[in-house]
Design an enzyme around this catalytic site. Structure first.
Site, short mmCIF file in Angstrom:
data_model
loop_
_atom_site.label_atom_id
_atom_site.label_comp_id
_atom_site.label_asym_id
_atom_site.label_seq_id
_atom_site.Cartn_x
_atom_site.Cartn_y
_atom_site.Cartn_z
N GLY A 94 0.79 -1.24 0.00
CA GLY A 94 0.00 0.00 0.00
C GLY A 94 0.81 1.28 0.00
O GLY A 94 0.28 2.35 0.32
N SER A 95 2.09 1.21 -0.40
CA SER A 95 2.88 2.44 -0.37
C SER A 95 2.39 3.45 -1.43
O SER A 95 2.41 4.66 -1.19
CB SER A 95 4.37 2.15 -0.54
OG SER A 95 4.63 1.65 -1.83
N ASN A 96 1.92 2.96 -2.56
CA ASN A 96 1.36 3.89 -3.55
C ASN A 96 0.07 4.51 -3.05
O ASN A 96 -0.18 5.70 -3.22
CB ASN A 96 1.13 3.17 -4.88
CG ASN A 96 2.39 3.10 -5.70
OD1 ASN A 96 2.85 4.09 -6.26
ND2 ASN A 96 3.01 1.92 -5.73
N LYS A 141 -14.62 -16.84 -7.73
CA LYS A 141 -14.09 -15.59 -8.29
C LYS A 141 -15.23 -14.70 -8.75
O LYS A 141 -15.24 -13.48 -8.57
CB LYS A 141 -13.18 -15.94 -9.48
CG LYS A 141 -12.35 -14.77 -9.94
CD LYS A 141 -11.73 -14.91 -11.30
CE LYS A 141 -11.00 -16.18 -11.57
NZ LYS A 141 -10.29 -16.15 -12.87
N ARG A 149 -5.23 -8.71 -8.71
CA ARG A 149 -6.21 -9.54 -9.42
C ARG A 149 -6.59 -8.87 -10.72
O ARG A 149 -6.47 -7.66 -10.86
CB ARG A 149 -7.46 -9.76 -8.57
CG ARG A 149 -7.13 -10.49 -7.33
CD ARG A 149 -8.30 -11.01 -6.56
NE ARG A 149 -7.76 -11.58 -5.34
CZ ARG A 149 -7.24 -12.79 -5.24
NH1 ARG A 149 -7.26 -13.60 -6.29
NH2 ARG A 149 -6.72 -13.22 -4.12
N ASN A 182 -4.07 1.86 -13.67
CA ASN A 182 -3.17 0.96 -12.96
C ASN A 182 -1.75 1.49 -13.08
O ASN A 182 -1.41 2.19 -14.03
CB ASN A 182 -3.26 -0.44 -13.59
CG ASN A 182 -2.37 -1.45 -12.89
OD1 ASN A 182 -2.30 -1.49 -11.65
ND2 ASN A 182 -1.66 -2.27 -13.65
N HIS A 221 2.23 0.04 -13.12
CA HIS A 221 2.98 -1.21 -13.30
C HIS A 221 4.47 -0.88 -13.29
O HIS A 221 4.89 0.08 -13.94
CB HIS A 221 2.58 -1.88 -14.62
CG HIS A 221 3.23 -3.20 -14.79
ND1 HIS A 221 2.83 -4.34 -14.12
CD2 HIS A 221 4.32 -3.56 -15.53
CE1 HIS A 221 3.61 -5.35 -14.45
NE2 HIS A 221 4.53 -4.90 -15.30
C1 GAR Z 1 3.99 -1.50 -7.16
O1 GAR Z 1 5.34 -1.56 -7.52
C2 GAR Z 1 3.13 -1.64 -8.39
O2 GAR Z 1 3.68 -1.07 -9.53
C3 GAR Z 1 3.04 -3.14 -8.53
O3 GAR Z 1 2.89 -3.60 -7.21
C4 GAR Z 1 3.59 -2.72 -6.34
C5 GAR Z 1 2.67 -2.36 -5.21
O4 GAR Z 1 3.36 -1.65 -4.22
N1 GAR Z 1 1.94 -3.53 -9.35
C6 GAR Z 1 1.98 -4.52 -10.22
O5 GAR Z 1 2.94 -5.24 -10.36
C7 GAR Z 1 0.71 -4.71 -11.02
N2 GAR Z 1 0.92 -5.59 -12.12
P1 GAR Z 1 2.53 -0.93 -3.05
O6 GAR Z 1 1.54 -1.95 -2.52
O7 GAR Z 1 3.58 -0.60 -2.02
O8 GAR Z 1 1.88 0.28 -3.64
#
Ligand code: GAR
Length: 196
Positions: free
Chosen positions: A12-14, A65, A91, A107, A109
């Protein structure tokens, strides 16, 4: 007031950087809720600290699901967000959710799509020996990391770079750009002011 719903499965840092930046910038944007498919996600703790309402739809508690996704759709419709932000949501959204909120789901990535879609993108890029990697922010469509690209930022992999140092640099980039792209999408500003 523009409403954002964030979907996250893990750290959840983003999510936290989006909440903090939108508040710091005093935008007309509120994070209406965090929805998670994982009751143990650290994102839930962050939401508590940040006083963002949390909706836990723990994936393992659903019989299928399809049932999980139907409840998720109901919740999203009820919250009626202007933007649904996937931030480490692990998901795939089914077509009936993508269709309902077409071009309202984004999203982030951690690679330069279309390179390294899917899981463990940072590590796969690192092990592949690429010289440049980065982040992609894109609209969500029915595919896996295939939707229209909104923003990309790249970094050069340095000599002596480790996987851990690369992960830190990628996350810093994500935390910097994701809130700014969201701000620009919701306030309809051009992103010409964003320079690295
Ligand atoms: C992030 O690096 C994001 O880009 C990646 O998961 C991480 C979540 O970090 N997402 C993917 O790989 C999606 N395909 P966070 O939970 O600390 O925000």
């Amino acid at each position: 007031m523009k409403r954002i719903v964030v979907l996250a499965s893990g750290n959840g840092s983003n999510f936290e950087s989006i909440v903090k930046k939108t508040r710091e910038w005093k935008l007309n944007i509120e994070i209406t809720a965090l929805i998670t498919d994982n009751k143990n996600a650290f994102a839930v703790k962050r939401a508590g600290r940040l006083k963002v309402p949390v909706i836990i739809l723990h994936y393992g508690d659903f019989v299928s699901k399809d049932e999980y996704n139907r409840i998720l759709l109901e919740e999203l419709k009820r919250l009626s967000p202007h933007l649904i932000v996937l931030a480490g949501y692990m998901r795939i959204l089914p077509p009936f959710i993508v269709n309902e909120f077409r071009r309202k789901i984004i999203n982030i990535h951690p690679s330069l799509l279309p390179a390294f879609p899917g899981l463990n993108a940072i590590e796969r890029a690192f092990r592949a020996g690429v010289k440049y990697t980065g982040i992609t922010i894109h609209y969500v469509d029915e595919g896996v990391d295939t939707g229209e690209i909104i923003e990309q930022r790249c970094i050069r992999i340095r000599g002596g770079e480790t996987l851990s140092s690369l992960e830190k640099r990628i996350h810093r980039l994500e935390h910097y750009y994701y809130p700014r792209v969201i701000k620009d999408l919701l306030t309809e500003q051009s992103r010409s002011d964003i320079i690295i």
